[in-house]
Design a protein around this motif. Structure first.
Motif, PDB file in Angstrom:
ATOM      1  N   THR A  24       0.844  -1.193   0.000  1.00  0.00           N
ATOM      2  CA  THR A  24       0.000   0.000   0.000  1.00  0.00           C
ATOM      3  C   THR A  24       0.875   1.238   0.000  1.00  0.00           C
ATOM      4  O   THR A  24       1.996   1.217   0.518  1.00  0.00           O
ATOM      5  CB  THR A  24      -0.928   0.040   1.230  1.00  0.00           C
ATOM      6  OG1 THR A  24      -0.124   0.009   2.419  1.00  0.00           O
ATOM      7  CG2 THR A  24      -1.884  -1.130   1.235  1.00  0.00           C
ATOM      8  N   SER A  28      -1.499   9.987  -2.665  1.00  0.00           N
ATOM      9  CA  SER A  28      -2.396   9.851  -3.810  1.00  0.00           C
ATOM     10  C   SER A  28      -1.818  10.478  -5.075  1.00  0.00           C
ATOM     11  O   SER A  28      -2.305  10.231  -6.171  1.00  0.00           O
ATOM     12  CB  SER A  28      -3.759  10.481  -3.492  1.00  0.00           C
ATOM     13  OG  SER A  28      -3.598  11.859  -3.191  1.00  0.00           O
ATOM     14  N   SER A  52      -2.085   0.775 -14.515  1.00  0.00           N
ATOM     15  CA  SER A  52      -3.465   0.763 -14.026  1.00  0.00           C
ATOM     16  C   SER A  52      -4.278  -0.374 -14.636  1.00  0.00           C
ATOM     17  O   SER A  52      -5.175  -0.920 -13.999  1.00  0.00           O
ATOM     18  CB  SER A  52      -4.147   2.089 -14.336  1.00  0.00           C
ATOM     19  OG  SER A  52      -3.506   3.134 -13.658  1.00  0.00           O
ATOM     20  N   ASN A  65      -4.336  -0.652  -7.965  1.00  0.00           N
ATOM     21  CA  ASN A  65      -5.656  -0.129  -7.620  1.00  0.00           C
ATOM     22  C   ASN A  65      -5.464   1.268  -7.058  1.00  0.00           C
ATOM     23  O   ASN A  65      -5.102   1.437  -5.891  1.00  0.00           O
ATOM     24  CB  ASN A  65      -6.337  -1.047  -6.595  1.00  0.00           C
ATOM     25  CG  ASN A  65      -7.761  -0.627  -6.284  1.00  0.00           C
ATOM     26  OD1 ASN A  65      -8.052   0.559  -6.147  1.00  0.00           O
ATOM     27  ND2 ASN A  65      -8.653  -1.593  -6.178  1.00  0.00           N
ATOM     28  N   ARG A  66      -5.681   2.267  -7.888  1.00  0.00           N
ATOM     29  CA  ARG A  66      -5.437   3.660  -7.465  1.00  0.00           C
ATOM     30  C   ARG A  66      -6.448   4.107  -6.412  1.00  0.00           C
ATOM     31  O   ARG A  66      -6.129   4.876  -5.522  1.00  0.00           O
ATOM     32  CB  ARG A  66      -5.495   4.597  -8.669  1.00  0.00           C
ATOM     33  CG  ARG A  66      -4.245   4.563  -9.540  1.00  0.00           C
ATOM     34  CD  ARG A  66      -4.277   5.697 -10.541  1.00  0.00           C
ATOM     35  NE  ARG A  66      -3.125   5.706 -11.412  1.00  0.00           N
ATOM     36  CZ  ARG A  66      -1.990   6.351 -11.145  1.00  0.00           C
ATOM     37  NH1 ARG A  66      -1.862   7.030 -10.027  1.00  0.00           N
ATOM     38  NH2 ARG A  66      -0.992   6.322 -12.006  1.00  0.00           N
ATOM     39  N   ALA A  67      -7.674   3.637  -6.538  1.00  0.00           N
ATOM     40  CA  ALA A  67      -8.704   4.071  -5.587  1.00  0.00           C
ATOM     41  C   ALA A  67      -8.356   3.628  -4.166  1.00  0.00           C
ATOM     42  O   ALA A  67      -8.527   4.377  -3.204  1.00  0.00           O
ATOM     43  CB  ALA A  67     -10.058   3.520  -6.003  1.00  0.00           C
ATOM     44  N   SER A  68      -7.861   2.412  -4.055  1.00  0.00           N
ATOM     45  CA  SER A  68      -7.514   1.879  -2.733  1.00  0.00           C
ATOM     46  C   SER A  68      -6.035   2.060  -2.420  1.00  0.00           C
ATOM     47  O   SER A  68      -5.588   1.713  -1.326  1.00  0.00           O
ATOM     48  CB  SER A  68      -7.871   0.393  -2.649  1.00  0.00           C
ATOM     49  OG  SER A  68      -9.249   0.207  -2.880  1.00  0.00           O
ATOM     50  N   GLN A  69      -5.278   2.543  -3.369  1.00  0.00           N
ATOM     51  CA  GLN A  69      -3.850   2.821  -3.192  1.00  0.00           C
ATOM     52  C   GLN A  69      -3.087   1.562  -2.795  1.00  0.00           C
ATOM     53  O   GLN A  69      -2.365   1.571  -1.791  1.00  0.00           O
ATOM     54  CB  GLN A  69      -3.625   3.993  -2.213  1.00  0.00           C
ATOM     55  CG  GLN A  69      -4.176   5.285  -2.782  1.00  0.00           C
ATOM     56  CD  GLN A  69      -3.893   6.516  -1.938  1.00  0.00           C
ATOM     57  OE1 GLN A  69      -4.516   7.553  -2.134  1.00  0.00           O
ATOM     58  NE2 GLN A  69      -2.977   6.432  -1.011  1.00  0.00           N
TER      59      GLN A  69
END
Lengths: 108, 109
Positions: A24, A28, A52, A65-69
């Protein structure tokens, strides 16, 4: 809080097993993502970049997973030669941040 | 094609001694970096140079100085070595990926 966090393991798996590592990151604004492999007492070497859309190189699959980093690495059909430490790396501007690494040992 | 060449590979210093770690790359990269790696800590950035003539501090710069001599060379100096600087040091140059030198194993006694 660390920029990049990884489960240090160790992961001990039998030959032929599938193993997954996660990582993780906290920023951002991170721009690029990589998995590096480091053998004992050697320098890190690029295993693969992470995109991505996800990417695959033989037995290795990387996901972002950019949303969840978080970033993942999947190794299928593990070989003895896969035994190493796997480093998650994130680029933010001109700086690159390394996770502490996840140790993998593949057992005959 | 040598990539990144780092010297020396091993060094033992006494507390208070000084030394310079040398790094050279032949890939014409603008960005060069010095990291230290300690057990359980991962690689931590000491200093970096985004281009010839510029240097910036990283996460752990105290006790170190750097010189970007030209586009190829980026040296790291320990002015007065301390036991806390016992570590493995890696130089790297980056473009779309990082290329590392073979590392310097430094022990300060």
């Amino acid at each position: 809080r660390k920029e990049v966090e990884q489960d240090p393991g160790p992961f001990n798996v039998p030959e032929g097993a599938t193993v997954a590592f996660n990582c993780t990151y906290s920023n951002s604004a991170s721009q690029s993502f990589f998995w590096y492999r480091q053998d004992c007492r050697k320098e890190p070497k690029l295993l693969m970049s992470v995109y991505s859309s996800g990417n695959e190189d033989g037995r290795f699959t990387a996901q972002l997973n950019r949303a969840s980093q978080y970033i993942s690495l999947l190794i299928r059909d593990s070989k003895l030669s896969d035994s190493a430490t796997y480093l998650c790396v994130v680029r933010v501007g001109n700086q690159f941040y390394f996770g502490t690494g996840t140790s993998l040992t593949v057992i005959p | 094609n040598a990539g990144v060449t780092q010297t020396p590979k091993f060094q033992v210093l006494k507390t208070g001694q000084s030394m310079t770690l040398q790094c050279a790359q032949d890939m014409n990269h603008n960005s060069m970096y010095w990291y230290r790696q300690d057990p359980g800590m991962g690689l931590r950035l000491i200093y970096y140079s985004a281009s010839e003539g510029t240097t910036d501090k990283g996460e752990v710069p105290n006790g170190y100085n750097v010189s970007r001599l030209n586009k190829r060379e980026f040296s790291l100096r320990l002015e007065s070595a301390a036991p806390s600087q016992t570590s493995v040091y890696f130089c790297a140059s980056w473009y779309t990926e990082a290329f590392f030198g073979q590392g310097t194993r430094l022990t300060v006694v």
